[in-house]
Write an enzyme that holds these catalytic residues in place. Structure first.
Site, PDB file in Angstrom:
ATOM      1  N   SER A 119      -6.429  -5.336  -8.257  1.00 14.19           N
ATOM      2  CA  SER A 119      -6.529  -5.110  -6.814  1.00 14.19           C
ATOM      3  C   SER A 119      -6.482  -3.621  -6.550  1.00 14.19           C
ATOM      4  CB  SER A 119      -5.366  -5.791  -6.086  1.00 14.19           C
ATOM      5  OG  SER A 119      -5.368  -5.468  -4.708  1.00 14.19           O
ATOM      6  N   TYR A 171       3.633  -7.282  -5.201  1.00 15.91           N
ATOM      7  CA  TYR A 171       2.193  -7.363  -5.447  1.00 15.91           C
ATOM      8  C   TYR A 171       1.650  -6.058  -6.018  1.00 15.91           C
ATOM      9  CZ  TYR A 171      -2.656  -8.781  -4.705  1.00 15.91           C
ATOM     10  OH  TYR A 171      -3.975  -9.120  -4.893  1.00 15.91           O
TER      11      TYR A 171
END
Length: 312
Positions: free
Chosen positions: A168, A181
């Site tokens: 990501s 995350y």
């Protein structure tokens, strides 16, 4: 968070599959291969599985429950390949080994592994239980390392393989309320860089090629989710909603087709690097691997104050 802090592209970004990664271009490119896709029940994982199937691969799809993958399985089978669905908690080592053994017994040797499963709990650490925070590390980082640890000896024995870690942009920036995350994705990107170097140590580079891939701005259940009520009540919504929604304009197929391209081996010069599926792979390949590595492109790095580096 100011998005401008991270820079804006001056080259056009791709928001749909383009010629180099189109289904027509990649037709049959992965024929005869067996691919595993984790988190394949919906969204990006489902698109990756279908793109691999369209390119000829037989596909093993994994998620927590088999029933979650019924639609994905049918979509893949429509392309005339073998498809099997497996219930597997990929953060559980025993479950991973047993599932991969079953895949190889039923479909054949695994040549492509796509680590897509991931979770996000949008809240500050101080408002999290440690278990909830750590669960993101377990799923987003420990799980890919477990699957890789399971597959690398088998790929080494067979002399090759492809591993794609769905990373990501969040792993390259600092985003409050997403500590679990962003740190797990940063770790996954760094692991990809390092593991490719380890392949070189064992004379398995480029036969075993790894990639960390940003899937683009895909409006999935996770990507488009807001913070929970208790966080919103304390901090409000920290996003500019209009701008935030405009970031999510990429179909899952863009990531799916990029995975099919990388699995085919046509992008091996990009191995070990962090890629953004919105960036045209042909432009990166034209730049050349030697230049990309020398200039530290597509790698996590730190820019120190000029003059400060390592000891001479």
């Amino acid at each position: 968070m100011d998005p401008g802090e991270f820079g804006y592209s001056t080259l056009p970004l791709q928001h749909d599959p383009y010629p180099a990664i189109s289904p027509d271009t990649l037709k049959g490119a992965n024929g005869g291969k067996v691919a595993v896709v984790t988190g394949a029940g919906r969204g990006i994982g489902a698109a990756i599985a279908e793109s691999l199937a369209m390119s000829g691969a037989d596909v093993a799809i994994l998620d927590l429950k088999v029933e979650n993958m019924a639609q994905t399985k049918e979509a893949c089978k429509a392309h005339g390949v073998k498809v099997e669905a497996y219930a597997c908690d990929v953060s559980d080592q025993k479950a991973v080994v047993e599932t991969f053994d079953s895949v190889e017994k039923e479909l054949g040797p695994i040549e492509v592994l796509v680590n897509n499963a991931g979770i996000l709990d949008q809240r500050p650490l101080i408002m999290s239980t440690f278990d909830d925070f750590w669960r993101q590390i377990e799923v987003n980082f420990k799980a890919p390392l477990l699957t890789i640890h399971t597959m690398l000896p088998r790929m080494r024995e067979r002399g090759g393989g492809c591993i794609i870690n769905i990373a990501s942009r969040s792993g390259t920036v600092d985003v409050p309320m997403t500590l679990g995350y962003v740190t797990s994705k940063a770790a996954l990107i760094r692991a990809t860089h390092t593991l490719q170097m380890e392949m070189a140590l064992d004379n398995l580079d480029p036969a075993i090629h790894l990639y960390a891939l940003h899937p683009g701005g895909v409006l999935t259940g996770m990507g488009g989710s807001a913070a929970k009520k208790d966080v919103l009540e304390k901090y409000g919504d920290v996003r500019d909603e209009k701008f935030f929604m405009e970031l999510f304009k990429d179909p899952p197929a863009l990531c799916g087709q990029t995975c099919a391209f990388l699995a085919s081996g046509r992008g091996k010069d990009l191995r070990g690097l962090y890629l953004d599926c919105r960036q045209d792979v042909t432009k990166l390949l034209e730049k050349g691997r030697e230049t990309l590595l020398k200039e530290k492109r597509n790698k996590l790095t730190v820019n120190f104050l000029e003059g400060y580096c390592n000891e001479p």
